[in-house]
Design a protein around this motif. Structure first.
Motif, PDB file in Angstrom:
ATOM      1  N   ILE A   1       0.851  -1.192   0.000  1.00 32.75           N
ATOM      2  CA  ILE A   1       0.000   0.000   0.000  1.00 32.75           C
ATOM      3  C   ILE A   1       0.885   1.239   0.000  1.00 32.75           C
ATOM      4  CG2 ILE A   1      -1.612   1.389   1.387  1.00 32.75           C
ATOM      5  CD1 ILE A   1      -2.825  -1.189   2.423  1.00 32.75           C
ATOM      6  N   TYR A   2       0.506   2.205  -0.837  1.00 29.18           N
ATOM      7  CA  TYR A   2       1.157   3.513  -0.832  1.00 29.18           C
ATOM      8  C   TYR A   2       0.106   4.572  -0.495  1.00 29.18           C
ATOM      9  CZ  TYR A   2       5.196   1.382  -3.135  1.00 29.18           C
ATOM     10  OH  TYR A   2       6.284   0.603  -3.428  1.00 29.18           O
ATOM     11  N   LEU A   3       0.460   5.479   0.405  1.00 29.12           N
ATOM     12  CA  LEU A   3      -0.414   6.589   0.764  1.00 29.12           C
ATOM     13  C   LEU A   3      -0.030   7.792  -0.079  1.00 29.12           C
ATOM     14  CD1 LEU A   3      -0.201   6.225   4.660  1.00 29.12           C
ATOM     15  CD2 LEU A   3      -1.696   5.005   3.053  1.00 29.12           C
ATOM     16  N   CYS A   4      -0.996   8.347  -0.809  1.00 26.07           N
ATOM     17  CA  CYS A   4      -0.723   9.445  -1.727  1.00 26.07           C
ATOM     18  C   CYS A   4      -1.565  10.657  -1.352  1.00 26.07           C
ATOM     19  CB  CYS A   4      -1.065   9.042  -3.166  1.00 26.07           C
ATOM     20  SG  CYS A   4      -0.392   7.447  -3.656  1.00 26.07           S
ATOM     21  N   GLY A   5      -0.977  11.835  -1.398  1.00 26.44           N
ATOM     22  CA  GLY A   5      -1.754  13.022  -1.078  1.00 26.44           C
ATOM     23  C   GLY A   5      -1.190  14.260  -1.740  1.00 26.44           C
ATOM     24  N   ILE A   6      -2.071  15.229  -1.921  1.00 24.12           N
ATOM     25  CA  ILE A   6      -1.673  16.502  -2.490  1.00 24.12           C
ATOM     26  C   ILE A   6      -2.139  17.617  -1.570  1.00 24.12           C
ATOM     27  CG2 ILE A   6      -3.757  16.695  -3.938  1.00 24.12           C
ATOM     28  CD1 ILE A   6      -1.897  17.930  -6.116  1.00 24.12           C
ATOM     29  N   SER A   7      -1.263  18.577  -1.299  1.00 28.10           N
ATOM     30  CA  SER A   7      -1.563  19.729  -0.443  1.00 28.10           C
ATOM     31  C   SER A   7      -1.956  19.260   0.961  1.00 28.10           C
ATOM     32  CB  SER A   7      -2.655  20.581  -1.090  1.00 28.10           C
ATOM     33  OG  SER A   7      -2.797  21.825  -0.418  1.00 28.10           O
ATOM     34  N   MET A   8      -3.161  19.588   1.438  1.00 23.45           N
ATOM     35  CA  MET A   8      -3.579  19.113   2.752  1.00 23.45           C
ATOM     36  C   MET A   8      -3.624  17.588   2.785  1.00 23.45           C
ATOM     37  SD  MET A   8      -6.996  19.998   4.991  1.00 23.45           S
ATOM     38  CE  MET A   8      -7.949  18.583   4.405  1.00 23.45           C
ATOM     39  N   GLY A   9      -3.899  16.964   1.649  1.00 33.08           N
ATOM     40  CA  GLY A   9      -3.861  15.508   1.575  1.00 33.08           C
ATOM     41  C   GLY A   9      -2.445  14.977   1.753  1.00 33.08           C
ATOM     42  N   ALA A  10      -1.451  15.737   1.260  1.00 33.17           N
ATOM     43  CA  ALA A  10      -0.057  15.342   1.467  1.00 33.17           C
ATOM     44  C   ALA A  10       0.306  15.420   2.940  1.00 33.17           C
ATOM     45  CB  ALA A  10       0.866  16.238   0.641  1.00 33.17           C
ATOM     46  N   THR A  11      -0.134  16.486   3.596  1.00 35.24           N
ATOM     47  CA  THR A  11       0.113  16.603   5.031  1.00 35.24           C
ATOM     48  C   THR A  11      -0.589  15.487   5.787  1.00 35.24           C
ATOM     49  OG1 THR A  11       0.436  18.987   4.876  1.00 35.24           O
ATOM     50  CG2 THR A  11      -0.169  18.112   7.038  1.00 35.24           C
ATOM     51  N   THR A  12      -1.788  15.124   5.344  1.00 35.75           N
ATOM     52  CA  THR A  12      -2.526  14.027   5.970  1.00 35.75           C
ATOM     53  C   THR A  12      -1.722  12.735   5.935  1.00 35.75           C
ATOM     54  OG1 THR A  12      -4.703  14.971   5.449  1.00 35.75           O
ATOM     55  CG2 THR A  12      -4.605  12.596   5.815  1.00 35.75           C
ATOM     56  N   VAL A  13      -1.205  12.370   4.753  1.00 28.91           N
ATOM     57  CA  VAL A  13      -0.485  11.102   4.656  1.00 28.91           C
ATOM     58  C   VAL A  13       0.864  11.174   5.358  1.00 28.91           C
ATOM     59  CG1 VAL A  13      -1.713  10.342   2.597  1.00 28.91           C
ATOM     60  CG2 VAL A  13       0.414  11.625   2.325  1.00 28.91           C
ATOM     61  N   LEU A  14       1.488  12.343   5.370  1.00 30.90           N
ATOM     62  CA  LEU A  14       2.746  12.485   6.102  1.00 30.90           C
ATOM     63  C   LEU A  14       2.526  12.334   7.600  1.00 30.90           C
ATOM     64  CD1 LEU A  14       4.418  15.451   4.175  1.00 30.90           C
ATOM     65  CD2 LEU A  14       5.140  13.059   4.151  1.00 30.90           C
TER      66      LEU A  14
END
Length: 337
Positions: free
Chosen positions: A177-190
């Motif tokens: 599984i890879y967690l992918c996010g952009i902007s606030m989604g990137a902060t979410t996965v981080l």
């Protein structure tokens, strides 16, 4: 009473009244800023247009036709609607897009006041062509998921963990599984990296993530809205945030998560991002103690890196998968690239 004494008292009263009014105005503006950041319902933008808030120079408009077409294509691609109940009882909505003979599963978290189709429509074909089954999540407080407020990753990291459990319970644990996010989604996965994760979570791909709610709000208020943030306003923001989501703006950060997590991370950011400055990704990258890689896209504004350098982006992602599809927490750390 002497005339001078009366004058001093009158002046003091006027000054006190002025300070009281100024304080009330400051609180009202701060309250509006926090509502813009967190509330599901969108109030009027403080200081003008959304472009002023994000610091955008309009590059997104150059890709607007492509973004719209890709968004519509993904929305009509026949994804299976999925609903789960979050750790705190909220309805969370996702869209499951399986592929034939999958090699990995991606969990994709979209950004602030955005949508899964808008943020991932352009890259969806690339993911499918590379044998990725994808769970597109709708973030809480937005679109069809429940919740009155967004949490800028503070709450959503637990939602991401809920989706990981759904994938493993429904699809088994045989695929990475890879967690992918952009902007606030990137902060979410981080931020999710700081939680105990199943061993089949092999990587995180974070495109233009920020370091903390406090840090991004400070940047936007000071640099894009040209208002003071430190001091009283910062304290007001923290208090208002805590009332809404029971967490303060500085209670957790991606920097803390990067020091705690061991899952490999691919950081991506455009050099011309005025909403989330690229320096925040540099900070995240520096703090990361796990295997890590970095892609910087010259000239790309916020969230536009894939469209600005599609070939470079795809090549970097493919190499990341090649390196970590077979990774395990017991693997020796790879040299950062």
């Amino acid at each position: 009473m002497k005339k001078r004494t009366k004058t001093i008292l009158l002046g003091s009263g006027i000054a006190a009244a002025g300070l009281s009014i100024a304080g009330a105005v400051s609180y009202a503006i701060t309250d509006r800023l926090v509502k813009i950041a967190l509330d599901r319902e969108v109030p009027r933008i403080v200081g003008g247009s959304p472009e002023k808030l994000t610091g955008s120079s309009g590059e997104e408009n150059d890709f607007s036709a492509e973004l719209s077409a890709c968004s519509e294509k993904l929305e009509n691609s026949g994804c299976e609607l999925v609903e789960i109940t979050s750790h705190d009882g909220q309805k969370l909505v996702g869209h499951w897009a399986p592929c034939d003979h999958p090699r990995r599963i991606l969990i994709a978290m979209h950004g602030w006041r955005s949508s899964w189709t808008r943020d991932f429509g352009a890259i969806a074909d690339f993911w499918r062509e590379n044998q990725c089954s994808v769970l597109y999540a709708e973030q809480r407080g937005q679109n069809n998921s429940g919740g009155d407020y967004m949490g800028f990753g503070l709450i959503e990291r637990y939602d991401c963990l809920d989706w990981i459990h759904w994938v493993n319970e429904t699809m088994g644990t045989g695929l990475p599984i890879y967690l992918c996010g952009i902007s606030m989604g990137a902060t979410t996965v981080l931020m999710t990296a700081g939680l105990p994760l199943p061993e089949n979570v092999h990587g995180i791909m974070a495109d233009c993530g920020f370091t903390s709610p406090h840090a991004i709000w400070k940047h936007v208020v000071e640099n894009n809205l040209h208002m003071a943030y430190t001091g009283l306003r910062s304290a007001m923001v923290d208090d208002l945030c805590r009332r809404k989501i029971q967490m303060g703006a500085n209670d957790y950060s991606t920097l803390e998560a990067m020091k705690e997590g061991n899952v490999p991370v691919l950081f991506i950011h455009g050099t011309d991002d005025h909403f989330v400055p690229i320096e925040m990704t540099y900070e995240n990258y520096k703090a990361c103690t796990a295997p890590k890689r970095l892609l910087v896209v010259p000239g790309a504004e916020h969230g536009m890196s894939y469209l600005v350098d599609q070939t470079g982006y795809e090549t970097t992602v493919q190499k990341f998968w090649e390196a970590f599809d077979a990774w395990s927490p017991a693997s020796p750390e790879e040299t950062a690239r």
